[in-house]
Write a protein that holds these residues in place. Structure first.
Motif, PDB file in Angstrom:
ATOM      1  N   UNK A 170       2.196   7.604   2.703  1.00  0.00           N
ATOM      2  CA  UNK A 170       2.604   6.105   2.347  1.00  0.00           C
ATOM      3  C   UNK A 170       4.050   5.900   3.070  1.00  0.00           C
ATOM      4  N   UNK A 171       4.462   7.514   3.562  1.00  0.00           N
ATOM      5  CA  UNK A 171       5.394   7.263   4.537  1.00  0.00           C
ATOM      6  C   UNK A 171       5.679   6.607   5.569  1.00  0.00           C
ATOM      7  N   UNK A 172       4.176   6.670   6.402  1.00  0.00           N
ATOM      8  CA  UNK A 172       3.665   6.697   7.342  1.00  0.00           C
ATOM      9  C   UNK A 172       3.533   5.258   7.557  1.00  0.00           C
ATOM     10  N   UNK A 173       2.903   4.553   6.209  1.00  0.00           N
ATOM     11  CA  UNK A 173       2.748   3.126   6.648  1.00  0.00           C
ATOM     12  C   UNK A 173       3.359   2.076   5.914  1.00  0.00           C
ATOM     13  N   UNK A 174       5.038   3.136   4.974  1.00  0.00           N
ATOM     14  CA  UNK A 174       6.390   2.621   4.664  1.00  0.00           C
ATOM     15  C   UNK A 174       6.612   2.082   6.096  1.00  0.00           C
TER      16      UNK A 174
ATOM     17  N   UNK B  83       1.275  -0.905   0.017  1.00  0.00           N
ATOM     18  CA  UNK B  83       0.089   0.036   0.046  1.00  0.00           C
ATOM     19  C   UNK B  83       0.538   1.565   0.064  1.00  0.00           C
ATOM     20  N   UNK B  84       2.032   1.587   0.796  1.00  0.00           N
ATOM     21  CA  UNK B  84       2.506   2.704   0.510  1.00  0.00           C
ATOM     22  C   UNK B  84       3.366   2.437  -0.722  1.00  0.00           C
ATOM     23  N   UNK B  85       4.372   1.441  -0.722  1.00  0.00           N
ATOM     24  CA  UNK B  85       4.601   1.636  -2.311  1.00  0.00           C
ATOM     25  C   UNK B  85       3.827   1.996  -3.052  1.00  0.00           C
ATOM     26  N   UNK B  86       2.326   1.882  -3.602  1.00  0.00           N
ATOM     27  CA  UNK B  86       1.224   2.135  -4.457  1.00  0.00           C
ATOM     28  C   UNK B  86       0.917   3.552  -3.983  1.00  0.00           C
ATOM     29  N   UNK B  87       1.403   4.293  -3.109  1.00  0.00           N
ATOM     30  CA  UNK B  87       0.902   5.154  -3.018  1.00  0.00           C
ATOM     31  C   UNK B  87       2.043   6.448  -3.143  1.00  0.00           C
ATOM     32  N   UNK B  88       2.843   5.771  -2.492  1.00  0.00           N
ATOM     33  CA  UNK B  88       3.914   6.996  -3.227  1.00  0.00           C
ATOM     34  C   UNK B  88       4.491   6.922  -4.369  1.00  0.00           C
ATOM     35  N   UNK B  89       4.365   6.238  -5.213  1.00  0.00           N
ATOM     36  CA  UNK B  89       4.145   6.038  -6.397  1.00  0.00           C
ATOM     37  C   UNK B  89       3.602   6.617  -7.290  1.00  0.00           C
ATOM     38  N   UNK B  90       1.854   6.775  -6.822  1.00  0.00           N
ATOM     39  CA  UNK B  90       0.920   7.143  -7.921  1.00  0.00           C
ATOM     40  C   UNK B  90       0.283   8.616  -6.806  1.00  0.00           C
ATOM     41  N   UNK B  91       1.903   9.693  -6.571  1.00  0.00           N
ATOM     42  CA  UNK B  91       1.295  10.910  -5.514  1.00  0.00           C
ATOM     43  C   UNK B  91       0.948  11.654  -6.533  1.00  0.00           C
ATOM     44  N   UNK B  92       1.485  11.651  -8.182  1.00  0.00           N
ATOM     45  CA  UNK B  92       1.193  12.750  -9.397  1.00  0.00           C
ATOM     46  C   UNK B  92       0.254  12.739 -10.116  1.00  0.00           C
ATOM     47  N   UNK B  93      -0.119  11.555 -10.267  1.00  0.00           N
ATOM     48  CA  UNK B  93      -1.029  10.746 -10.997  1.00  0.00           C
ATOM     49  C   UNK B  93      -2.246  11.152 -10.417  1.00  0.00           C
TER      50      UNK B  93
ATOM     51  N   UNK C 145      -2.893  18.773  -2.356  1.00  0.00           N
ATOM     52  CA  UNK C 145      -3.893  18.265  -0.810  1.00  0.00           C
ATOM     53  C   UNK C 145      -3.242  16.857  -1.251  1.00  0.00           C
ATOM     54  N   UNK C 146      -4.051  16.656  -2.552  1.00  0.00           N
ATOM     55  CA  UNK C 146      -3.911  14.823  -3.281  1.00  0.00           C
ATOM     56  C   UNK C 146      -2.637  14.518  -2.413  1.00  0.00           C
ATOM     57  N   UNK C 147      -1.322  14.726  -3.341  1.00  0.00           N
ATOM     58  CA  UNK C 147      -0.603  15.102  -3.540  1.00  0.00           C
ATOM     59  C   UNK C 147       0.366  14.643  -1.855  1.00  0.00           C
TER      60      UNK C 147
END
Length: 61
Positions: A45-49, A16-26, A36-38
């Motif tokens: 993403x960092x908290x889950x990591x 989940x953290x990988x997904x959030x961090x890799x899709x921040x700008x999409x 705000x979404x970024x």
């Protein structure tokens, strides 16, 4: 059994953290990404990591 469940839980959080961090700008559903979404994707993403790594370490101790 608890160790296996902790490893599964850690794997879910790391994926989940990988997904959030890799899709921040999409955007999602064709919408453009906002500041705000970024920010939210970055924070969660960092908290889950961190939680995923800590729970993975805890599974082996």
């Amino acid at each position: 059994m608890i160790t296996v469940l902790m490893i599964v839980f850690a794997a879910i959080m790391l994926i989940e953290s990988w997904y959030l961090l890799s899709h921040r700008k999409t955007g999602i559903f064709g919408q453009a990404a906002t500041e705000r979404s970024f920010r939210h994707c970055s924070i969660w993403g960092w908290l889950l990591l961190i939680w995923g790594i800590v729970s993975l370490i805890a599974a082996f101790f």
